[in-house]
Design an enzyme around this catalytic site. Sequence first.
Site, short mmCIF file in Angstrom:
data_model
loop_
_atom_site.label_atom_id
_atom_site.label_comp_id
_atom_site.label_asym_id
_atom_site.label_seq_id
_atom_site.Cartn_x
_atom_site.Cartn_y
_atom_site.Cartn_z
N ASP A 101 -10.54 -12.83 16.88
CA ASP A 101 -10.06 -12.25 18.19
C ASP A 101 -10.03 -12.76 19.63
O ASP A 101 -10.65 -14.50 19.76
CB ASP A 101 -10.72 -10.62 17.99
N ASP B 101 -10.42 -11.31 23.82
CA ASP B 101 -10.81 -11.48 24.89
C ASP B 101 -11.95 -10.47 24.36
O ASP B 101 -12.90 -10.06 23.51
CB ASP B 101 -10.43 -9.71 25.28
N ASP C 265 -15.71 -9.36 18.73
CA ASP C 265 -17.01 -9.46 19.34
C ASP C 265 -16.99 -7.35 19.47
O ASP C 265 -17.73 -7.12 19.73
CB ASP C 265 -16.90 -9.61 21.14
#
Length: 213
Positions: A11, A13, A162
């Site tokens: 991922d 961001d 995250d």
Amino acid sequence: MKPPSKTIVFDLDGTLVDSLPDIIASFQYGLARLGMPVPSEAEVRTLIGHPLEAMYAHFAPEQVPTLCALYREHYPRNFTTRSRPYPGVVDFLGNLRERGYSLAIATTKRTDMARRFVEALGLTSAVDHVQGTDGFPHKPAPDVIHRALAALGTEGLWMVGDTTHDILAGKAAGLRTYAVTWGTHEEALLATVAPDELQPNLSRLLEHLPSCR
């Protein structure tokens, strides 16, 4: 030259880049411009990882198109105000490349925006492919991961993210999953989706990845 046989998918961001302050500021900007109540940073943070339209629909469903347009006007002009790769990320990606792995980014950002952002932060040469979500199901569906892997023509090994959306998408794509706690979702929430690894940084991933050259 034979391409790497395995790909690590990341991922963007909150995983590779500490970008949440700029995202949240641009999200709040649109609401403020329209004179609407501005949600707190904490309220916005809980929604990051969803498509922009879904995030705005949570606060102002009748103004979603206008708010998205304002965000997309503001964010590209301000997306490097505070955003930076997390400490050690650039060297970490280089280490993985040296070990013979290909690296892909799979993000909920649109592809054009994601590539502009990656380039602005000097990360273009650190990865092999940047795949955004363009008119197909977003995470936790695995589509963006499948498209990233198809673009590279390689087999996926790990999904690193995250948020719970990242981990669920990785599982749905048949990858092992690695959750970092330095981004959007807290450790307790990430634990509810049972990632294979739940860590405060990326270092333990190297223990799972011998050289594949």
